[in-house]
Design a protein around this motif. Sequence first.
Motif, short mmCIF file in Angstrom:
data_model
loop_
_atom_site.label_atom_id
_atom_site.label_comp_id
_atom_site.label_asym_id
_atom_site.label_seq_id
_atom_site.Cartn_x
_atom_site.Cartn_y
_atom_site.Cartn_z
N PRO A 1 0.84 -1.20 0.00
CA PRO A 1 0.00 0.00 0.00
C PRO A 1 0.87 1.25 0.00
N MET A 2 0.53 2.21 -0.84
CA MET A 2 1.30 3.44 -0.89
C MET A 2 1.25 4.19 0.42
N SER A 3 0.23 3.91 1.23
CA SER A 3 0.11 4.60 2.51
C SER A 3 1.33 4.38 3.40
N ALA B 1 4.55 14.21 0.94
CA ALA B 1 4.17 14.84 -0.33
C ALA B 1 3.58 13.84 -1.32
N LEU B 2 3.88 12.55 -1.15
CA LEU B 2 3.35 11.55 -2.08
C LEU B 2 1.83 11.42 -1.99
N GLU B 3 1.28 11.63 -0.80
CA GLU B 3 -0.15 11.39 -0.63
C GLU B 3 -0.98 12.32 -1.53
N VAL C 1 6.29 6.97 -9.84
CA VAL C 1 5.41 5.92 -9.32
C VAL C 1 4.54 5.38 -10.44
N ASP C 2 4.62 4.09 -10.71
CA ASP C 2 3.70 3.42 -11.63
C ASP C 2 2.56 2.83 -10.81
N VAL C 3 1.35 3.28 -11.08
CA VAL C 3 0.18 2.77 -10.36
C VAL C 3 -0.29 1.51 -11.09
N TYR D 1 -6.82 -0.71 -5.25
CA TYR D 1 -7.81 -1.46 -4.49
C TYR D 1 -8.62 -0.51 -3.63
N LEU D 2 -9.85 -0.85 -3.39
CA LEU D 2 -10.66 -0.07 -2.47
C LEU D 2 -10.07 -0.15 -1.06
N PRO D 3 -10.17 0.91 -0.27
CA PRO D 3 -9.71 0.84 1.12
C PRO D 3 -10.70 0.14 2.04
N ARG D 4 -11.97 0.07 1.60
CA ARG D 4 -13.03 -0.55 2.41
C ARG D 4 -14.20 -0.83 1.47
#
Length: 229
Positions: free
Chosen positions: A26-28, A36-38, A79-81, A85-88
């Motif tokens: 997860p990028m989180s 700054a990435l968020e 960053v290559d996405v 995925y959904l978080p919830r």
Amino acid sequence: MTIVSGETGEVLIQTPYDDDIARVAPMSQWYTPIPALEGALECATEGSRVVVGLAPGDILPEAAASIGLAEDESAVAVVDVRKAYLPRAAGAMQFNAGFNLPSVVRAADGTPGVIVPDAAAPSDLVVETLIRGDGPEVTGDVPVRVAYTGVLWDDKTVFDSSWGQAPVSFELGDVVPGFAAGLEGQTVGSQVMIVVPPDQGYGDAGQGSIPGGATLVFVVDILGVDEIS
């Protein structure tokens, strides 16, 4: 993801670039050391490549030092996405009139809490769709990604939970029959409660912290499937 020094172009961090999406991260996990990435990735979509210029101070000093970056040095992240995925669970709430079945409450981040009634456990498999998503169907042909909480009916304790981790990936053939049956045919974005009797769970032998003869209650958020777009 690749991070390079803004001064020298030296590669400081680089994850594998291949077709294997089994190593989901997860990028989180990067947002704390590199806040700054968020904001830079907030509206990114699957298949995107995002280039982020990181000024001095955009990476926390401890994190910068750990990758060999001076405090006054800039960096560039690419960053290559690959997959989103959904978080919830995200969909339409469903009415369920099940009597003497567990109820589910949800924290602000979607983490479920399970309230098991003081009643005898059902002897048959019970599947209730609590939230119905409108994503792809879970067919068993490809791995599914979920967040789940598992509770023992008898003592009402949580024996396992994946919340706070990367989405868990598995094929339906790799889990107990009741769990697999409860997910097959459901859709991404759904939240499903599955009450698994012992004969469709771990039987009389049990496993690990699950005692023999246990009835299991799972609340599962279906976050995605692993088909590559």
